[in-house]
Design an enzyme around this catalytic site. Structure first.
Site, PDB file in Angstrom:
ATOM      1  CB  SER A  11      -0.921   0.025   1.236  1.00  0.00           C
ATOM      2  OG  SER A  11      -0.162   0.164   2.427  1.00  0.00           O
ATOM      3  N   GLY A  12       0.235   2.399  -0.079  1.00  0.00           N
ATOM      4  CA  GLY A  12       0.928   3.665   0.089  1.00  0.00           C
ATOM      5  C   GLY A  12       2.039   3.917  -0.906  1.00  0.00           C
ATOM      6  CG  ASP A  62       8.299  -7.827  11.565  1.00  0.00           C
ATOM      7  OD1 ASP A  62       8.824  -6.792  11.102  1.00  0.00           O
ATOM      8  OD2 ASP A  62       7.960  -7.932  12.766  1.00  0.00           O
ATOM      9  CB  SER A 140      14.329   9.164   6.171  1.00  0.00           C
ATOM     10  OG  SER A 140      14.319   9.671   7.492  1.00  0.00           O
ATOM     11  CE1 TYR A 154       7.887   7.086  11.294  1.00  0.00           C
ATOM     12  CE2 TYR A 154       7.944   9.492  11.320  1.00  0.00           C
ATOM     13  CZ  TYR A 154       7.826   8.301  10.622  1.00  0.00           C
ATOM     14  OH  TYR A 154       7.655   8.318   9.262  1.00  0.00           O
ATOM     15  CE  LYS A 158      10.465   6.310   8.823  1.00  0.00           C
ATOM     16  NZ  LYS A 158      10.626   5.534   7.578  1.00  0.00           N
TER      17      LYS A 158
END
Length: 263
Positions: A11-12, A62, A140, A154, A158
């Site tokens: 997705s995305g 994963d 990123s 997060y 990143k």
């Protein structure tokens, strides 16, 4: 035929990148957690592009699981051919105040966003080095360039990708491998929809309304950047300036934010 491996491919941004490369007659490998979503993504791409399902290899895993990544990429390269281009788009974000995060919550961000990226690159790097060619795009985030309220895990995961990309680029260039990193702004994806339900008002106040990018627009910029061998892609002028002048600007941004919060 070019083989493009894409993590977060169901997705995305990852799915949009796959669409771009299938339109160029490449073959793609999509990696994601859910087998069901990967199969749905493959069916959608076949319908949209007219390509055969045989041109789209899928692997459910994963990315935090190094052994699973190594096994899946070995199978993909045996089936499709050596990886020519890698786009590491898999990631996770679940905003929360630092004191509300468990150690497991924090590690999950680092394991997916940082370690997952490292695992996938490691799985194809030796082959690229032996062939003396390859292109890698690390995805990123704008949040990798500045600290945000509620995003300690997060931002840490990143921003760590920046140092990793820079160091790897120093090593890889002499072996014919281009390493790039990009910093997408808010992008209209299922992950963003879930994130916005958790995004604290303090982060909203600091981030402002920079506008929402479509996954297709981000994917086009990523592919163009790979074509050109760009080391970094920032998408917006503000993200470019934050990267280049953040050391000067960020103290003022933080002071402005704290004054605003005290009102």
């Amino acid at each position: 035929m070019v083989h493009v491996v894409i993590t977060g491919g169901s997705s995305g941004i990852g799915l949009a990148v796959a669409r771009q490369y299938l339109a160029r007659a490449a073959r793609v490998t999509l990696i994601g957690r859910s087998r069901e979503r990967l199969e749905a993504a493959r069916a959608l791409l076949v319908s949209e592009t007219g390509r055969s399902a045989d041109d789209i290899f899928i692997a459910s895993l994963d990315v935090a699981d190094d052994a699973a990544v190594q096994a899946a990429l070995s199978a993909a390269e045996a089936d499709v051919g050596p990886c020519d281009i890698l786009v590491t788009s898999a990631g996770m974000v679940a905003p929360a105040p630092f004191d509300a995060l468990s150690g497991a919550d924090f590690r999950r961000h680092v394991d997916t966003n940082l370690h997952g990226t490292v695992h996938v690159i490691s799985a194809v790097y030796a082959g690229m080095k032996a062939r003396r060619r390859g292109r890698i795009m690390i995805v990123s985030s704008g949040a990798g360039l500045i600290g945000l309220h509620g995003y300690t895990a997060y931002c840490a995961s990143k921003s760590a990708l920046i140092g990793f990309a820079e160091a790897l680029r120093v090593e890889s260039r002499g072996h014919g491998i281009d390493v790039s990193i990009c910093f997408p702004p808010d992008t209209d994806t299922p992950q963003l929809a879930a994130e916005l339900r958790l995004r604290p008002p303090e982060a909203v106040a600091m981030m402002g309304s920079a506008g929402l990018w479509s996954a297709e627009a981000v994917a086009r910029r990523i592919v163009k950047g790979l074509d050109r061998g760009q080391a970094e892609i920032f998408f917006t002028p503000s993200l470019y300036l934050l990267s280049r002048f953040g050391g000067i600007a960020k103290p003022w941004i933080y002071r402005w934010f704290h004054r605003k919060q005290r009102r």
